[in-house]
Design an enzyme around this catalytic site. Structure first.
Site, PDB file in Angstrom:
ATOM      1  N   ARG A  21     -82.374  21.209  71.690  1.00  0.00           N
ATOM      2  CA  ARG A  21     -81.283  21.799  70.895  1.00  0.00           C
ATOM      3  C   ARG A  21     -81.688  21.938  69.436  1.00  0.00           C
ATOM      4  NH1 ARG A  21     -76.147  19.921  74.095  1.00  0.00           N
ATOM      5  NH2 ARG A  21     -77.225  19.054  75.874  1.00  0.00           N
ATOM      6  N   SER A 137     -62.782   8.431  89.330  1.00  0.00           N
ATOM      7  CA  SER A 137     -63.095   9.322  88.215  1.00  0.00           C
ATOM      8  C   SER A 137     -63.401  10.728  88.732  1.00  0.00           C
ATOM      9  CB  SER A 137     -64.312   8.744  87.472  1.00  0.00           C
ATOM     10  OG  SER A 137     -64.738   9.607  86.456  1.00  0.00           O
ATOM     11  N   LYS A 156     -66.575   1.766  90.978  1.00  0.00           N
ATOM     12  CA  LYS A 156     -66.181   3.138  90.627  1.00  0.00           C
ATOM     13  C   LYS A 156     -66.319   4.041  91.833  1.00  0.00           C
ATOM     14  CE  LYS A 156     -70.427   2.759  88.101  1.00  0.00           C
ATOM     15  NZ  LYS A 156     -70.214   1.341  88.040  1.00  0.00           N
ATOM     16  N   SER A 189     -63.102  21.439  79.762  1.00  0.00           N
ATOM     17  CA  SER A 189     -63.406  22.380  78.683  1.00  0.00           C
ATOM     18  C   SER A 189     -64.417  23.450  79.039  1.00  0.00           C
ATOM     19  CB  SER A 189     -63.879  21.615  77.455  1.00  0.00           C
ATOM     20  OG  SER A 189     -65.134  21.034  77.716  1.00  0.00           O
ATOM     21  N   HIS A 217     -58.699  18.436  74.973  1.00  0.00           N
ATOM     22  CA  HIS A 217     -58.657  19.897  74.782  1.00  0.00           C
ATOM     23  C   HIS A 217     -57.239  20.446  74.885  1.00  0.00           C
ATOM     24  CE1 HIS A 217     -62.911  20.626  74.272  1.00  0.00           C
ATOM     25  NE2 HIS A 217     -63.072  19.602  75.082  1.00  0.00           N
ATOM     26  N   THR A 245     -58.077  13.501  70.734  1.00  0.00           N
ATOM     27  CA  THR A 245     -58.971  13.589  69.578  1.00  0.00           C
ATOM     28  C   THR A 245     -58.217  14.089  68.362  1.00  0.00           C
ATOM     29  OG1 THR A 245     -61.042  14.494  68.729  1.00  0.00           O
ATOM     30  CG2 THR A 245     -59.727  15.981  70.069  1.00  0.00           C
ATOM     31  N   LYS A 248     -60.382  18.155  67.032  1.00  0.00           N
ATOM     32  CA  LYS A 248     -60.359  19.537  67.529  1.00  0.00           C
ATOM     33  C   LYS A 248     -59.108  20.228  66.972  1.00  0.00           C
ATOM     34  CE  LYS A 248     -63.209  18.223  71.490  1.00  0.00           C
ATOM     35  NZ  LYS A 248     -64.540  18.552  70.970  1.00  0.00           N
ATOM     36  N   THR A 277     -66.664  -1.913  64.546  1.00  0.00           N
ATOM     37  CA  THR A 277     -67.086  -0.703  63.839  1.00  0.00           C
ATOM     38  C   THR A 277     -66.088  -0.372  62.731  1.00  0.00           C
ATOM     39  OG1 THR A 277     -67.785   1.592  64.154  1.00  0.00           O
ATOM     40  CG2 THR A 277     -65.956   0.866  65.501  1.00  0.00           C
ATOM     41  N   THR A 278     -66.612   0.178  61.642  1.00  0.00           N
ATOM     42  CA  THR A 278     -65.782   0.515  60.484  1.00  0.00           C
ATOM     43  C   THR A 278     -64.720   1.546  60.876  1.00  0.00           C
ATOM     44  OG1 THR A 278     -67.688   0.112  59.084  1.00  0.00           O
ATOM     45  CG2 THR A 278     -65.906   1.416  58.112  1.00  0.00           C
ATOM     46  N   THR A 363     -75.055  20.872  80.993  1.00  0.00           N
ATOM     47  CA  THR A 363     -73.630  20.865  80.623  1.00  0.00           C
ATOM     48  C   THR A 363     -72.820  21.626  81.679  1.00  0.00           C
ATOM     49  OG1 THR A 363     -74.349  20.858  78.332  1.00  0.00           O
ATOM     50  CG2 THR A 363     -72.041  21.333  78.710  1.00  0.00           C
TER      51      THR A 363
HETATM   52  C1  LIG Z   1     -62.973  16.073  77.354  1.00  0.00           C
HETATM   53  C2  LIG Z   1     -63.507  15.460  76.111  1.00  0.00           C
HETATM   54  N1  LIG Z   1     -63.213  14.168  75.846  1.00  0.00           N
HETATM   55  C3  LIG Z   1     -63.671  13.576  74.727  1.00  0.00           C
HETATM   56  C4  LIG Z   1     -64.441  14.261  73.815  1.00  0.00           C
HETATM   57  C5  LIG Z   1     -64.912  13.569  72.565  1.00  0.00           C
HETATM   58  O1  LIG Z   1     -64.141  13.991  71.467  1.00  0.00           O
HETATM   59  P1  LIG Z   1     -64.610  13.648  69.970  1.00  0.00           P
HETATM   60  O2  LIG Z   1     -65.295  14.873  69.489  1.00  0.00           O
HETATM   61  O3  LIG Z   1     -63.376  13.300  69.216  1.00  0.00           O
HETATM   62  O4  LIG Z   1     -65.545  12.500  70.079  1.00  0.00           O
HETATM   63  C6  LIG Z   1     -64.771  15.594  74.042  1.00  0.00           C
HETATM   64  C7  LIG Z   1     -65.598  16.340  73.057  1.00  0.00           C
HETATM   65  O5  LIG Z   1     -65.917  17.483  73.169  1.00  0.00           O
HETATM   66  C8  LIG Z   1     -64.287  16.220  75.222  1.00  0.00           C
HETATM   67  O6  LIG Z   1     -64.590  17.492  75.502  1.00  0.00           O
END
Ligand SMILES: Cc1ncc(COP(=O)(O)O)c(C=O)c1O
Length: 407
Positions: A21, A137, A156, A189, A217, A245, A248, A277-278, A363
């Site tokens: 990348r 999952s 799992k 996504s 998303h 999140t 986004k 973590t901070t 991906t």
């Molecule tokens: C389905 C899904 N969950 C979690 C995340 C992670 O989100 P963040 O960018 O806030 O770490 C992403 C990021 O693209 C995502 O597509």
């Protein structure tokens, strides 16, 4: 082999597989989005329109969000200065958590440095809280969920994507007394398809399982107050843990879970990904809180976003391009091989000033390599026209098939 040689070999493997990348240097100017400037490696510049950002609603440029961030920055300084337990909790963090809990109709919310960390930290911690927990999952869950589940040392089961019969089969095969959790997403996504939330909640009820829903998303974009697809479908109360999140549609940065007070307290107390973590800077929390607050009432922005996505899909379909359309805001155009996908992306950028990244294996599955466009309310008719004309010309230039795809 020296350490340097090993690094060379690792990087070469990626080049060989076409998976290396490179960053594209895109510089934004306040108030100009989706217009930006691409700075090439040689320092020369080209104006571009960004078509692959995840600031879906343009909230990262909203004047009230920026004002809230400036105000908190001036009041508190740059960083949070510590973990949440050691000097990293401020009124801004608490106000944002209250805003998010209210958004999702939950008792509490818990902030993390990203939704990736929220997924990873929560899912890797849950078996400590529920000994013997089995996690079910979806096969297409995001990498952050997969990592959390993989590392948690618990049992799992992976069910085929959105396959309720397979999920039922797996649930039925396990000890009825074992604690269980079903982890899935509301919008996946890459294809933009929806998870069957209600049917999964029904199965969870039947088998006594908890539900964990990633709304990354969807938050900000769906539901009457922007809480996501579960809100739109009247199902929020049936989800035990919601993940979202702030990076986004909220337009800022960070992640969170929303759940019962007890669940948040337990994750807060046990999850290393929260404890060590901070915390996010107060100004980031202030900006995100302003954005969430605005989006609770700005349904016009949500509707405009959906309208832009519909227009773009209709126009691209009108050219006979293979679009996947599940009725969400995500617009994937299937090119079908990595070479053409990269070529299209390069030519769009260089020849037309349109910035969209190629999406390749791993991906997405091989043979479904694609360009994934993310329209927003600030992509107007001019930007859509330019994109559609460019795609039409390049599709012909590359002699690609024009064949409709079924969703
Ligand atoms: C389905 C899904 N969950 C979690 C995340 C992670 O989100 P963040 O960018 O806030 O770490 C992403 C990021 O693209 C995502 O597509």
């Amino acid at each position: 082999m020296s350490y340097d040689d090993a690094l060379d070999a690792a990087l070469e493997r990626l080049h060989q597989e076409g998976r290396y990348r490179t960053f594209i240097d895109i510089e934004r100017t306040r108030g100009q989005f989706p217009h930006a400037v691409w700075r090439r490696a040689d320092g020369s510049e080209r104006p571009v329109t960004v078509w692959c950002g995840n600031d879906y609603l343009g909230m990262g440029q909203h004047p009230e969000v920026l004002a809230a961030m400036h105000e908190a920055l001036d009041a508190t300084g740059a960083g949070s200065g510590g973990t949440r337990n050691i000097s990293g909790t401020t009124v801004y963090h608490k106000a944002l958590e209250a805003e998010l809990a209210d958004l999702h109709g939950k008792e509490e919310a818990l902030l993390f440095t990203s939704a990736y960390i929220a997924n990873d930290a929560t899912l890797s911690t849950l078996p400590k809280l529920f000994p013997g927990l089995i996690i079910y999952s979806d096969a297409l869950n995001h990498a952050s969920m997969i990592e959390g589940i993989r590392r948690n040392g618990g049992a799992k089961r992976i069910f085929r994507h959105n396959d309720l019969d397979h999920l039922r089969e797996l649930l039925a095969a396990d000890d009825p007394a074992a604690p269980k959790l079903i982890a899935f997403e509301s919008i996946y996504s890459m294809d933009g398809d929806f998870g069957p939330i209600e049917a999964i909640c029904d199965l969870a009820d039947e088998f006594g399982a908890l539900t964990y829903l990633d709304e990354v998303h969807a938050v900000g974009m769906y539901g009457s107050r922007g809480a996501g697809v579960a809100e739109r479908d009247g199902l929020m109360h049936r989800i035990d843990i919601i993940n979202g999140t702030l990076g986004k549609a909220i337009g800022v940065h960070g992640g969170y879970i929303a759940a019962s007070a007890k669940m948040c307290d337990a994750i807060r107390s046990y999850a290393p990904g929260f404890i060590f973590t901070t915390s996010i800077p107060p100004a980031v929390a202030a900006g995100a809180a302003a954005s969430v607050r605005i989006l609770k009432t700005d349904s016009a922005r949500r509707e405009e976003h959906q309208t832009q996505a519909r227009i773009l899909k209709t126009r691209l379909k009108g050219l006979g391009l293979p679009i996947i359309d599940h009725g969400s805001h995500i617009v994937p155009v299937i090119v079908g091989d990595p070479v053409h996908t990269k070529k299209l992306s390069d030519m769009l950028l260089e020849d037309y000033g349109i910035y969209v990244q190629p999406i390749n294996f791993p991906t997405v599955p091989r043979g479904t390599e694609r360009l994934r466009f993310t329209p927003s309310p600030v992509h107007g008719p001019r930007e859509i026209d330019a994109l559609v004309q460019a795609m039409d010309a390049l599709w012909s230039h590359c002699a690609l098939n024009r064949a409709a795809l079924s969703a």
